[in-house]
Design a protein around this motif. Structure first.
Motif, PDB file in Angstrom:
ATOM      1  N   GLN A  28      46.127  32.668  34.551  1.00  0.00           N
ATOM      2  CA  GLN A  28      46.075  31.580  34.894  1.00  0.00           C
ATOM      3  C   GLN A  28      44.808  30.853  34.247  1.00  0.00           C
ATOM      4  N   GLU A  29      43.762  31.643  34.213  1.00  0.00           N
ATOM      5  CA  GLU A  29      42.555  31.152  33.693  1.00  0.00           C
ATOM      6  C   GLU A  29      42.439  30.738  32.106  1.00  0.00           C
ATOM      7  N   ARG A  30      41.602  29.511  31.795  1.00  0.00           N
ATOM      8  CA  ARG A  30      41.692  29.244  30.543  1.00  0.00           C
ATOM      9  C   ARG A  30      40.472  29.958  29.678  1.00  0.00           C
ATOM     10  N   LEU A  31      40.594  30.739  28.930  1.00  0.00           N
ATOM     11  CA  LEU A  31      39.562  31.398  28.327  1.00  0.00           C
ATOM     12  C   LEU A  31      38.779  30.310  27.266  1.00  0.00           C
ATOM     13  N   ARG A  32      37.608  30.486  27.005  1.00  0.00           N
ATOM     14  CA  ARG A  32      36.649  29.559  26.245  1.00  0.00           C
ATOM     15  C   ARG A  32      37.319  29.877  24.904  1.00  0.00           C
ATOM     16  N   ASP A  33      36.886  28.937  23.915  1.00  0.00           N
ATOM     17  CA  ASP A  33      37.498  28.847  22.679  1.00  0.00           C
ATOM     18  C   ASP A  33      36.585  29.760  21.884  1.00  0.00           C
ATOM     19  N   ALA A  70      36.581  39.082  28.201  1.00  0.00           N
ATOM     20  CA  ALA A  70      37.257  37.920  27.935  1.00  0.00           C
ATOM     21  C   ALA A  70      36.838  36.905  29.077  1.00  0.00           C
ATOM     22  N   LEU A  71      37.062  37.191  30.252  1.00  0.00           N
ATOM     23  CA  LEU A  71      36.767  36.603  31.487  1.00  0.00           C
ATOM     24  C   LEU A  71      35.485  37.052  32.227  1.00  0.00           C
ATOM     25  N   PRO A  72      34.341  36.206  32.641  1.00  0.00           N
ATOM     26  CA  PRO A  72      33.654  36.834  33.591  1.00  0.00           C
ATOM     27  C   PRO A  72      33.767  37.289  34.458  1.00  0.00           C
ATOM     28  N   PRO A  73      33.124  38.430  34.964  1.00  0.00           N
ATOM     29  CA  PRO A  73      33.138  39.245  36.320  1.00  0.00           C
ATOM     30  C   PRO A  73      32.676  37.991  37.179  1.00  0.00           C
ATOM     31  N   GLY A  74      33.731  37.945  38.321  1.00  0.00           N
ATOM     32  CA  GLY A  74      33.258  37.106  39.361  1.00  0.00           C
ATOM     33  C   GLY A  74      33.966  35.634  39.153  1.00  0.00           C
ATOM     34  N   ALA A  75      34.579  35.407  38.067  1.00  0.00           N
ATOM     35  CA  ALA A  75      35.020  33.953  37.637  1.00  0.00           C
ATOM     36  C   ALA A  75      36.270  33.898  38.584  1.00  0.00           C
ATOM     37  N   VAL A  76      37.196  34.974  38.822  1.00  0.00           N
ATOM     38  CA  VAL A  76      38.075  34.667  39.826  1.00  0.00           C
ATOM     39  C   VAL A  76      37.882  35.942  41.099  1.00  0.00           C
ATOM     40  N   THR A  77      37.963  35.236  42.127  1.00  0.00           N
ATOM     41  CA  THR A  77      37.759  36.442  43.206  1.00  0.00           C
ATOM     42  C   THR A  77      38.648  36.007  44.343  1.00  0.00           C
ATOM     43  N   PRO A  78      39.341  36.706  45.270  1.00  0.00           N
ATOM     44  CA  PRO A  78      39.982  36.690  46.313  1.00  0.00           C
ATOM     45  C   PRO A  78      39.294  35.797  47.669  1.00  0.00           C
ATOM     46  N   ALA A  79      40.046  35.355  48.517  1.00  0.00           N
ATOM     47  CA  ALA A  79      39.396  34.519  49.449  1.00  0.00           C
ATOM     48  C   ALA A  79      38.500  35.358  50.391  1.00  0.00           C
ATOM     49  N   SER A  80      38.842  36.581  50.598  1.00  0.00           N
ATOM     50  CA  SER A  80      38.124  37.626  51.365  1.00  0.00           C
ATOM     51  C   SER A  80      37.036  38.344  50.985  1.00  0.00           C
ATOM     52  N   SER A  81      36.702  38.422  49.509  1.00  0.00           N
ATOM     53  CA  SER A  81      35.860  39.541  48.913  1.00  0.00           C
ATOM     54  C   SER A  81      35.220  38.767  47.761  1.00  0.00           C
ATOM     55  N   VAL A  99      42.113  38.357  22.801  1.00  0.00           N
ATOM     56  CA  VAL A  99      43.052  37.850  23.491  1.00  0.00           C
ATOM     57  C   VAL A  99      44.020  36.601  23.008  1.00  0.00           C
ATOM     58  N   HIS A 100      43.225  35.985  22.371  1.00  0.00           N
ATOM     59  CA  HIS A 100      43.595  34.667  22.069  1.00  0.00           C
ATOM     60  C   HIS A 100      44.605  34.957  20.754  1.00  0.00           C
ATOM     61  N   ARG A 101      44.128  35.799  19.924  1.00  0.00           N
ATOM     62  CA  ARG A 101      45.217  36.041  18.783  1.00  0.00           C
ATOM     63  C   ARG A 101      46.483  36.900  19.355  1.00  0.00           C
ATOM     64  N   ALA A 102      46.321  37.621  20.311  1.00  0.00           N
ATOM     65  CA  ALA A 102      47.271  38.445  20.767  1.00  0.00           C
ATOM     66  C   ALA A 102      48.308  37.510  21.327  1.00  0.00           C
TER      67      ALA A 102
END
Length: 458
Positions: free
Chosen positions: A158-163, A132-143, A248-251
């Protein structure tokens, strides 16, 4: 004529398919291609249950393409060599494919990019197709990735998924590109008796039924072993006959506590994919080594065989293992319990269990299977690495009247109520009546003490 190739991998659908949509938007004609990759066979990943599901999924994909004027091109061999052959035959200018996360998928992309480099054809890789979300789209500050699920889930949410993208109406395929016959499920040996049907058509039916009838009660019932109240969508997510973005969108549109709990499970799937994308070696190596000296030798081998056959003497463990063999699928609560029993009660290397699961699971996914096994074994991302699931406690909570055990362990079908979970405690005549079922292969207290000594907690 401007032609693109769409290389299907773990995305065997027409609805919400970014590589296909991009190809159709930029080309007059498209070659939908699936390569029966010999490298997958050589890696031992071509298990009968997945081959059967794959065959049905490819046939359904081809049928959907033909309804739109196209067809699926199937080739067998090295995936890079076969893609290059099709590119030459079609005089294609672009190859579109979904991004993968495993070490094998990453090498495949690198090899394909290198093979096309310098020629007239370019490679375009698309994110958010398999997850649903690409790996690496969200990362912590230290890793470069999250190692703990809860903070990952907060950011993920919190991320917006593509349409979601609609399925195409028309597909033109060049007549110059030939195809092998589609694979067929008939003739495959070793397929589970009650294996689920494959294909996007079946996946969408299951999704609609789940959203209509099942998701509302998911939070309350998802651990009910006998109730079988999970979505059973995991094979379709693994093969990509359903889009995780669309699910995810439908759920979320369905709303409510059940939908929220279900979306959380989909986020776990993305979490494991982002871990493996960052640490591909975790498919075989401990993510967090605990310096285990796993049991080996004849005693361990006998215990492993009893576990595989569902004859450990602990009915709930055995019921789950027999469900796996019969259906090519296992309830998630059963997966957690059987993995804990092997790695912590029997103190056997998690890789032994992960391999057995991959041999049988129709949804056998490297990221989810290996990293879930590591989570349970305490070598992965679990923040409580030494937790042990007690099969008797699990039975009281999740199969209180024994219905799940009686369904899968016929030797105990005549026992009523919770007594089915401890047949070794039955009085003489009652125990004789179910004598075909074995006594426990290890005492739970003995197994726990052995594990604690091994991990240095005694």
């Amino acid at each position: 004529m401007n032609v693109s190739v769409v290389l299907f991998t773990s995305d065997l659908r027409l609805h919400d398919h970014p590589p296909l949509r991009a190809a159709l938007d930029g080309s007059y004609a498209v070659v939908p291609l699936f390569v029966r990759d010999r490298g997958v066979d050589a890696a031992g990943f071509a298990a009968p249950n997945r081959l059967a599901f794959l065959s049905e999924s490819l046939r359904d994909l081809d049928a959907g393409l033909r309804e739109r004027g196209g067809r699926l091109v199937v080739r067998t061999g090295d995936v890079v060599e076969e893609v290059c052959r099709v590119v030459a035959e079609a005089e294609a200018g672009t190859v579109h494919m979904a991004a993968g996360v495993s070490a094998y998928a990453q090498r495949r992309e690198e090899r394909l990019r290198a093979a096309l480099e310098g020629g007239p054809c370019r490679l375009q890789v698309h994110d958010a197709v398999i997850t649903a979300l690409p790996p690496g789209a969200v990362t912590p500050a230290s890793s470069d990735h999250f190692a703990v699920f809860t903070p990952y889930f907060r950011r993920w949410s919190q991320e917006r998924l593509r349409d979601v993208m609609a399925a195409p109406r028309t597909i033109r395929v060049p007549g110059t590109v030939g195809s092998e016959p589609l694979p067929c499920r008939r003739g495959l040996s070793g397929v589970a008796e009650r294996l689920a049907a494959g294909g996007e058509t079946e996946g969408r039916k299951r999704l609609m039924a789940w959203l209509r009838d099942g998701i509302t009660a998911y939070e309350e019932r998802h651990d009910d072993l006998a109730g079988d109240a999970t979505s059973r969508l995991s094979p379709h997510l693994h093969f990509g006959t359903l889009s995780p973005v669309e699910v995810v969108h439908r759920a979320r549109r369905a709303g409510g506590p059940g939908a929220e709990a279900f979306v959380r499970q989909l986020a776990w799937r993305d979490f494991h994919h982002q871990v493996l994308a960052a640490r591909p070696a975790a498919a075989q190596a401990d993510y967090r080594p605990r310096h285990d000296r796993w049991r080996s030798g004849s005693g361990a081998r006998a215990d492993i065989e009893a576990w595989r056959e569902g004859r450990t003497g602990y009915p709930l463990v055995d019921a789950a293992m027999r469900q796996l063999r019969h259906e090519g699928w296992m309830h998630n609560r059963g997966r957690l319990l059987t993995a804990s029993f092997l790695t912590k009660t029997l103190y056997v290397d998690w890789r032994v269990g992960a391999r057995h699961f991959l041999d049988l699971l129709v949804d056998g996914d490297i990221a989810n299977n290996q990293l879930n096994w590591q989570w349970v074994a305490g070598t992965g991302t679990d923040t409580r690495p030494n937790r042990v699931l007690n099969p008797l406690t699990q039975a009281r909570r999740y199969d209180p009247d024994g219905a799940y055990v009686r369904r899968w362990v016929p030797e105990l079908a005549g026992l009523g109520g919770p007594a089915v979970h401890q047949p070794w405690k039955l009085p003489g005549p009652d125990r004789v009546a179910c004598a075909a079922y074995p006594d426990p292969i290890v005492g739970l207290s003995d197994g726990l003490a052995r594990f604690r000594r091994a991990r240095g907690h005694v």
